[in-house]
Motif scaffolding. Sequence first.
Motif, PDB file in Angstrom:
ATOM      1  N   PRO A  75       1.098  -1.071  -0.085  1.00  0.00           N
ATOM      2  CA  PRO A  75      -0.431  -0.264  -0.164  1.00  0.00           C
ATOM      3  C   PRO A  75       1.084   1.186   0.018  1.00  0.00           C
ATOM      4  O   PRO A  75       1.038   2.675  -0.710  1.00  0.00           O
ATOM      5  N   ALA A  76       2.449   1.037   0.713  1.00  0.00           N
ATOM      6  CA  ALA A  76       3.215   2.820   0.947  1.00  0.00           C
ATOM      7  C   ALA A  76       3.281   3.280  -0.287  1.00  0.00           C
ATOM      8  O   ALA A  76       4.422   4.247  -0.544  1.00  0.00           O
ATOM      9  N   VAL A  81      -1.466   5.565  -4.755  1.00  0.00           N
ATOM     10  CA  VAL A  81      -2.605   5.837  -4.400  1.00  0.00           C
ATOM     11  C   VAL A  81      -2.655   5.889  -2.514  1.00  0.00           C
ATOM     12  O   VAL A  81      -2.277   5.808  -1.372  1.00  0.00           O
ATOM     13  N   ASN A  82      -3.925   6.580  -2.219  1.00  0.00           N
ATOM     14  CA  ASN A  82      -4.464   6.945  -1.169  1.00  0.00           C
ATOM     15  C   ASN A  82      -5.389   6.693  -0.746  1.00  0.00           C
ATOM     16  O   ASN A  82      -7.010   6.937  -1.733  1.00  0.00           O
ATOM     17  N   GLY A  90       2.010  11.224   6.647  1.00  0.00           N
ATOM     18  CA  GLY A  90       1.802  10.862   4.907  1.00  0.00           C
ATOM     19  C   GLY A  90       3.061  11.672   4.388  1.00  0.00           C
ATOM     20  O   GLY A  90       3.921  11.170   4.112  1.00  0.00           O
ATOM     21  N   ARG A 127       6.599  11.005   6.813  1.00  0.00           N
ATOM     22  CA  ARG A 127       7.039   9.895   6.012  1.00  0.00           C
ATOM     23  C   ARG A 127       7.810   9.930   5.140  1.00  0.00           C
ATOM     24  O   ARG A 127       8.415   9.335   4.548  1.00  0.00           O
TER      25      ARG A 127
END
Lengths: 270, 357
Positions: B73-74, B78-79, B100, B103
């Motif tokens: 996912p990371a 896409v979020n 985010g 990160r």
Amino acid sequence: MGRMNGLVLSLGALGFGILYLPIIVMIIYSFNAGKLVSVWSGASLKWYASLLENDQLLSAFGTSLLIAIWAATIATVFGICIAIAFVRFGNFRSRLALSAIASAPLVMPEIVTGLSMLLLFISMESLFGWPAGRGVDTIIIAHATFGMCFAAVVVQARLRDFDMAIEEAAADLGATQPFIFLSITLPVIAPAVVAAWLLAFTLSFDDLVIASFVSGPGSSTLPILVFSKVRLGVTPEINALATVMILVVAVAVIGASWVLRRRLAARSPD
Amino acid sequence: MAPFIRLKFVSKSFADVVAVDNLSLDIEKGELFCLLGASGCGKSTLLRLLAGFESPTKGTIEIDGHDMAGVAPADRPVNFMFQNYALFPHMSVAGNVGYGLRRAGVRGDALDERVNALLKLVRLQNLGSRKPHQLSGGQRQRVALARALARRPKLLLLDEPLAALDKKLREDTQFELVDIQEKLDTTFIVVTHDQEEAMTLAGRIGIMDAGQLVQVDEPRKLYERPKNSFVADFLGTISFVDGVVGQRDKTGIALDGDLKIRAITNLDLAVGKAVRLAIRPEKICLSRTASTAPNQIEVVVEDLAYLGFATNYRVKTPSGQMFKLQQQQRRSNETPLSWGETGYVHFDPQDVIVLED
Ligand SMILES: Nc1ncnc2c1ncn2[C@@H]1O[C@H](COP(=O)(O)OP(=O)(O)OP(=O)(O)O)[C@@H](O)[C@H]1O
Ligand SMILES: [Mg+2]
């Protein structure tokens, strides 16, 4: 119905009376000036002063504190791991089995736990030469193991209503697994972790039975020392010591429930 | 050029449940696509497959030309905006929005600047230091949106973004959402089970049922030209007429029997074939007196509900066929029909939908 209520209330009052009155009397007599435990002869703090001069007592207190802090810390770390396994992994049946395994020690007679720990340490010593004899380290291991089960129960209650979506949200925003645990999971379950630590701490600080089995020379904890002294007769000094112990444990327990309560209040929506 | 998102024969099963069933779909860049369907039809699962929280049992998912198999996912462009927002309860609004970005290595002034810009976008500039539990539902929803937009995703997935809001706020927010989507030119996929919301938001809507896409089209097409009874019934109100083709000519068909309804269609339907017609309530006219209009049928008023701006009727033909229709209040001096009265309905053959099933 009214008579029934009266009966229930007075029975309850009787129970609590038997439980708390002696404690209150003991606390009061710890401030007694005289040497006799049952005759009041004026107020004084002299027994508290003599506590501070009693090196044997002070060192036992230090030992207990050291053991309780280590045991509680180890128990909490293991408890968190068990709680996560409880709530997150495996299927329903394996979780049920795990939950039974983890909660059995909560109701296991302490004699059994203590004795089995002792046997474990003796056979380990003869097999690998460690632990050499028994002392502070064996008490820490024993206390950490049974404290772990209590910690697991406290933490898993909190993890159960943990919204897994917030971990997914963190992963979606680019966080890696260890970072998610440190930045999201741990802070959210922190109140339960603190409560678990305090609970494990008091269990260890209080414990007499298990400690008696696995302690060695020079590793007397406070409860062990008190117990051996009481056999020679109760002195007002013991009353003062017991009062201090009540204070330590009460602070821990009240602290635990306060942390939990405050966090719950903050979390409930508007 | 390949479409921005391409799902090819994607299936996802959980133990014995098939949540997504052999589904194929293309979505273009910059689209606002709505997934609409009843509870449990697999909408969330489809989004979770795109976000990478689940991996497909079968089939492939491509985003921006890359196969997403095995991509975490990371690492996807896409979020995800979660059904219940999933805000971090122990962090402030700014902390949530900035998570985010931190990160991604954004720090210091640059971080503050981007967080402030995002808060401004969702009109929360003064609430950066609040905790989620100190916000209203609508404010939480906007924090979640800002947080999901922070990393400038190429694709934003929104799972029932407005479900927790009350009706009034939901309507305002719908337009805001469309505004933001147009401003950022990001591809949005929005899940909803509210058909009105889907119609308002979407450029295209995909109707889902039991893990499959039944029809994918623009809102108007879906409403006016549904492919089958499921879609017709799912979107709005409709009356069905079952019959047999009695006549066929170049432009359309007419039913056999006592209801000789005529419909314009280019479907290949031979005389004698069973067919199902459907008519939307607002396409049907009700009047007291007969005229020469096509598709005119005598009816009795069974039931009516006065709505203020219009009146809903349920009428019945002598043969027992029901029609649901809506009459706008007009300034005519003809008194409206009441319970038990006889009148005539008529509708344009152009407005009769011929269903394929
Ligand atoms: N993790 C899971 N394990 C087992 N079954 C699941 C899981 N997730 C979803 N399902 C099942 O898959 C089906 C589709 O679920 P999904 O959450 O995609 O529905 P939905 O369309 O989003 O519904 P809603 O509108 O209620 O959110 C349901 O039958 C559900 O029970
Ligand atoms: Mg869902």
